[in-house]
Design an enzyme around this catalytic site. Structure first.
Site, PDB file in Angstrom:
ATOM      1  N   GLY A  46       1.505   6.500   5.854  1.00 27.91           N
ATOM      2  CA  GLY A  46       2.702   7.258   6.204  1.00 27.91           C
ATOM      3  C   GLY A  46       3.691   7.216   5.052  1.00 27.91           C
ATOM      4  N   GLN A  51      11.639   8.016   0.731  1.00 23.78           N
ATOM      5  CA  GLN A  51      10.844   7.133  -0.129  1.00 23.78           C
ATOM      6  C   GLN A  51      10.474   7.773  -1.457  1.00 23.78           C
ATOM      7  OE1 GLN A  51       7.987   6.012   3.233  1.00 23.78           O
ATOM      8  NE2 GLN A  51       8.044   4.152   2.006  1.00 23.78           N
ATOM      9  N   LEU A  89       5.339   0.896   1.843  1.00 21.89           N
ATOM     10  CA  LEU A  89       5.097   1.242   0.438  1.00 21.89           C
ATOM     11  C   LEU A  89       6.333   0.992  -0.424  1.00 21.89           C
ATOM     12  CD1 LEU A  89       3.080   4.576   0.843  1.00 21.89           C
ATOM     13  CD2 LEU A  89       2.183   2.320   0.235  1.00 21.89           C
ATOM     14  N   GLU A 131       8.606   5.282  10.220  1.00 20.50           N
ATOM     15  CA  GLU A 131       9.031   6.413   9.375  1.00 20.50           C
ATOM     16  C   GLU A 131      10.389   6.958   9.812  1.00 20.50           C
ATOM     17  OE1 GLU A 131       7.434   6.627   6.747  1.00 20.50           O
ATOM     18  OE2 GLU A 131       5.601   5.614   7.352  1.00 20.50           O
ATOM     19  N   HIS A 134      13.013   4.987   8.346  1.00 22.49           N
ATOM     20  CA  HIS A 134      13.301   5.391   6.958  1.00 22.49           C
ATOM     21  C   HIS A 134      14.309   6.533   6.922  1.00 22.49           C
ATOM     22  CE1 HIS A 134      10.831   3.042   4.287  1.00 22.49           C
ATOM     23  NE2 HIS A 134       9.728   3.281   4.955  1.00 22.49           N
TER      24      HIS A 134
HETATM   25 ZN    ZN Z   1       7.972   2.267   4.883  1.00 21.40          ZN
END
Ligand code: ZN
Length: 178
Positions: A46, A51, A89, A131, A134
């Site tokens: 994802g 990001q 990530l 997500e 985020h």
């Molecule tokens: Zn993340």
């Protein structure tokens, strides 16, 4: 398709609330393609727009060899509780057992502007919640309990110092922010 550089912990864009997408058009499709290549290259399951430094409310994901995108997602309902080892990530190489709702009902839009409604459980629910966090400027570190969070921030700070990013992290943070 080309890949972005994934922003990592300490980058201010990861702490900002992303903005609603007002037009679903060809430019968005290009962004989504590039986000998918970035995610596959990482590799990850994802990736949210912040990001890659884009403050828009959308994320891509792939749990079943089938790429998906969700634009302007909202949580309709969340239920249950599930603890699972979770990574990000943007916080590479680290993971923690994190407790989140086990099921979630999410609404959003696909790339054609059609409304989609997703009833997710376990890993997919986890992914959606991660997500959407985020998009609200929340990193998984904020979902840890107090002891875990203190330890995580210490590790992240040391790592940042080691990579010469200490000043970035040290600037503009209150002591309470840890
Ligand atoms: Zn993340």
């Amino acid at each position: 398709m080309s890949a972005y550089t994934i922003r990592v912990y300490g980058d201010p864009v990861l702490r900002q609330r992303a903005l609603e997408v007002s037009d679903i058009d060809g430019r968005l499709a290009g962004l989504v393609d590039d986000m998918l290549s970035t995610m596959y290259e990482a590799p990850g399951i994802g990736l949210a727009a912040p990001q890659v430094g884009v403050r828009k409310r959308l994320f891509v994901y792939d749990l079943d060899d089938d790429p998906h995108v969700l634009v302007n997602p909202t949580i309709v309902e969340a239920a249950g509780e599930w603890t699972y080892e979770e990574g990000c990530l943007s916080v590479p190489g680290l993971s923690w057992p994190i407790t989140r709702p086990k099921q979630v009902h999410v609404r959003g839009f696909d790339l054609d502007g059609n409304e989609v409604s997703i009833e997710a459980d376990e890993l997919l629910a986890r992914l959606m919640l991660h997500e959407i966090d985020h998009l609200d400027g929340v990193l998984l570190v904020e979902r840890l309990d107090e002891d875990q969070r203190r330890e995580a921030k210490r590790v992240l700070r040391e790592r940042a110092m080691a990579s010469g990013m200490g000043e970035v992290l040290a600037s503009g943070r209150s002591p309470a922010d840890g």
